[in-house]
Design an enzyme around this catalytic site. Structure first.
Site, PDB file in Angstrom:
ATOM      1  N   ILE A  18      13.393   4.299  13.300  1.00  0.00           N
ATOM      2  CA  ILE A  18      12.956   5.673  13.020  1.00  0.00           C
ATOM      3  C   ILE A  18      12.972   6.013  11.539  1.00  0.00           C
ATOM      4  O   ILE A  18      12.368   6.987  11.131  1.00  0.00           O
ATOM      5  CB  ILE A  18      13.777   6.712  13.813  1.00  0.00           C
ATOM      6  CG1 ILE A  18      15.249   6.666  13.427  1.00  0.00           C
ATOM      7  CG2 ILE A  18      13.587   6.524  15.304  1.00  0.00           C
ATOM      8  CD1 ILE A  18      16.054   7.816  13.999  1.00  0.00           C
ATOM      9  N   GLY A  20      11.940   4.683   7.795  1.00  0.00           N
ATOM     10  CA  GLY A  20      11.140   3.667   7.136  1.00  0.00           C
ATOM     11  C   GLY A  20      10.808   4.036   5.703  1.00  0.00           C
ATOM     12  O   GLY A  20      10.959   5.183   5.288  1.00  0.00           O
ATOM     13  N   LEU A  21      10.357   3.042   4.972  1.00  0.00           N
ATOM     14  CA  LEU A  21       9.930   3.226   3.593  1.00  0.00           C
ATOM     15  C   LEU A  21       8.418   3.370   3.563  1.00  0.00           C
ATOM     16  O   LEU A  21       7.692   2.460   3.973  1.00  0.00           O
ATOM     17  CB  LEU A  21      10.344   2.030   2.724  1.00  0.00           C
ATOM     18  CG  LEU A  21       9.839   2.066   1.283  1.00  0.00           C
ATOM     19  CD1 LEU A  21      10.559   3.164   0.499  1.00  0.00           C
ATOM     20  CD2 LEU A  21      10.023   0.714   0.614  1.00  0.00           C
ATOM     21  N   GLY A  22       7.942   4.508   3.077  1.00  0.00           N
ATOM     22  CA  GLY A  22       6.518   4.695   2.838  1.00  0.00           C
ATOM     23  C   GLY A  22       6.204   4.232   1.430  1.00  0.00           C
ATOM     24  O   GLY A  22       6.978   4.474   0.506  1.00  0.00           O
ATOM     25  N   ASP A  47       6.011   0.957   5.674  1.00  0.00           N
ATOM     26  CA  ASP A  47       4.666   1.462   5.916  1.00  0.00           C
ATOM     27  C   ASP A  47       3.810   1.200   4.687  1.00  0.00           C
ATOM     28  O   ASP A  47       4.189   1.554   3.576  1.00  0.00           O
ATOM     29  CB  ASP A  47       4.734   2.972   6.189  1.00  0.00           C
ATOM     30  CG  ASP A  47       3.353   3.569   6.337  1.00  0.00           C
ATOM     31  OD1 ASP A  47       2.839   3.577   7.465  1.00  0.00           O
ATOM     32  OD2 ASP A  47       2.784   4.021   5.320  1.00  0.00           O
ATOM     33  N   TYR A  52      -3.606   1.737  -0.604  1.00  0.00           N
ATOM     34  CA  TYR A  52      -2.527   2.029  -1.548  1.00  0.00           C
ATOM     35  C   TYR A  52      -2.568   1.095  -2.752  1.00  0.00           C
ATOM     36  O   TYR A  52      -2.007   1.401  -3.792  1.00  0.00           O
ATOM     37  CB  TYR A  52      -1.152   1.910  -0.887  1.00  0.00           C
ATOM     38  CG  TYR A  52      -0.890   2.853   0.263  1.00  0.00           C
ATOM     39  CD1 TYR A  52      -1.749   3.901   0.585  1.00  0.00           C
ATOM     40  CD2 TYR A  52       0.235   2.685   1.056  1.00  0.00           C
ATOM     41  CE1 TYR A  52      -1.498   4.743   1.643  1.00  0.00           C
ATOM     42  CE2 TYR A  52       0.498   3.525   2.120  1.00  0.00           C
ATOM     43  CZ  TYR A  52      -0.370   4.543   2.412  1.00  0.00           C
ATOM     44  OH  TYR A  52      -0.108   5.380   3.468  1.00  0.00           O
ATOM     45  N   LYS A  81      -2.507   0.018   7.661  1.00  0.00           N
ATOM     46  CA  LYS A  81      -3.604   0.854   8.115  1.00  0.00           C
ATOM     47  C   LYS A  81      -4.970   0.358   7.649  1.00  0.00           C
ATOM     48  O   LYS A  81      -5.110  -0.101   6.527  1.00  0.00           O
ATOM     49  CB  LYS A  81      -3.380   2.286   7.627  1.00  0.00           C
ATOM     50  CG  LYS A  81      -2.136   2.919   8.217  1.00  0.00           C
ATOM     51  CD  LYS A  81      -1.878   4.246   7.567  1.00  0.00           C
ATOM     52  CE  LYS A  81      -0.501   4.427   7.011  1.00  0.00           C
ATOM     53  NZ  LYS A  81       0.111   3.433   6.207  1.00  0.00           N
ATOM     54  N   HIS A 114      -6.467   4.527   9.369  1.00  0.00           N
ATOM     55  CA  HIS A 114      -5.827   5.392   8.386  1.00  0.00           C
ATOM     56  C   HIS A 114      -6.107   6.868   8.657  1.00  0.00           C
ATOM     57  O   HIS A 114      -5.196   7.677   8.670  1.00  0.00           O
ATOM     58  CB  HIS A 114      -6.252   5.014   6.966  1.00  0.00           C
ATOM     59  CG  HIS A 114      -5.229   5.381   5.949  1.00  0.00           C
ATOM     60  ND1 HIS A 114      -4.593   4.448   5.178  1.00  0.00           N
ATOM     61  CD2 HIS A 114      -4.712   6.568   5.590  1.00  0.00           C
ATOM     62  CE1 HIS A 114      -3.723   5.051   4.388  1.00  0.00           C
ATOM     63  NE2 HIS A 114      -3.784   6.333   4.617  1.00  0.00           N
TER      64      HIS A 114
END
Length: 121
Positions: A18, A20-22, A47, A52, A81, A114
């Site tokens: 639950i 996470g690192l974006g 993520d 990106y 994504k 995305h």
């Protein structure tokens, strides 16, 4: 309970951490260290996305932590994504393979569209 012990149990049997690192808007040259630090802090979900522009750095951080024995690939849940210019059926696989190559991975745990809006190429 460590952060990586907190998961959502899916009907498929898969567990999703639950926390996470974006990696969106992560500064170039700093993403690898952010991934390393996050894993060391107990994060087990990362993520990322093709758009990106930092998947290679994300992959380098993952590779380092797998190589040093901190984690195995199976210990982390990787989300990526499909970007909006790849929504045509024949281009989705192309986009996914490009992300896998950039990340240096064999598979993703979750692959998302995305946004539900395709762009013309």
């Amino acid at each position: 309970m460590a952060s990586h012990d907190k998961v959502v149990h899916l009907a498929s049997g898969q567990n999703v951490p639950i926390i996470g690192l974006g990696t969106w808007k992560s500064p170039p040259g700093k993403v690898k260290q952010a991934v390393i630090d996050a894993i060391d802090a107990g994060y087990r979900q990362i993520d990322s996305a093709l758009v990106y522009g930092n998947e290679s750095e994300v992959g380098a951080g993952l590779k380092e932590k797998i190589s040093d024995g901190t984690i195995t690939r199976e210990d982390v849940f990787i989300i990526d994504k499909c970007w909006n210019t790849f929504h045509k059926r024949e281009r989705v696989v192309e986009c996914c393979k490009l992300s896998l190559k950039n990340l240096g991975l064999e598979y993703l745990d979750l692959y998302l569209i995305h946004w539900p809006l395709g762009y013309k190429v």
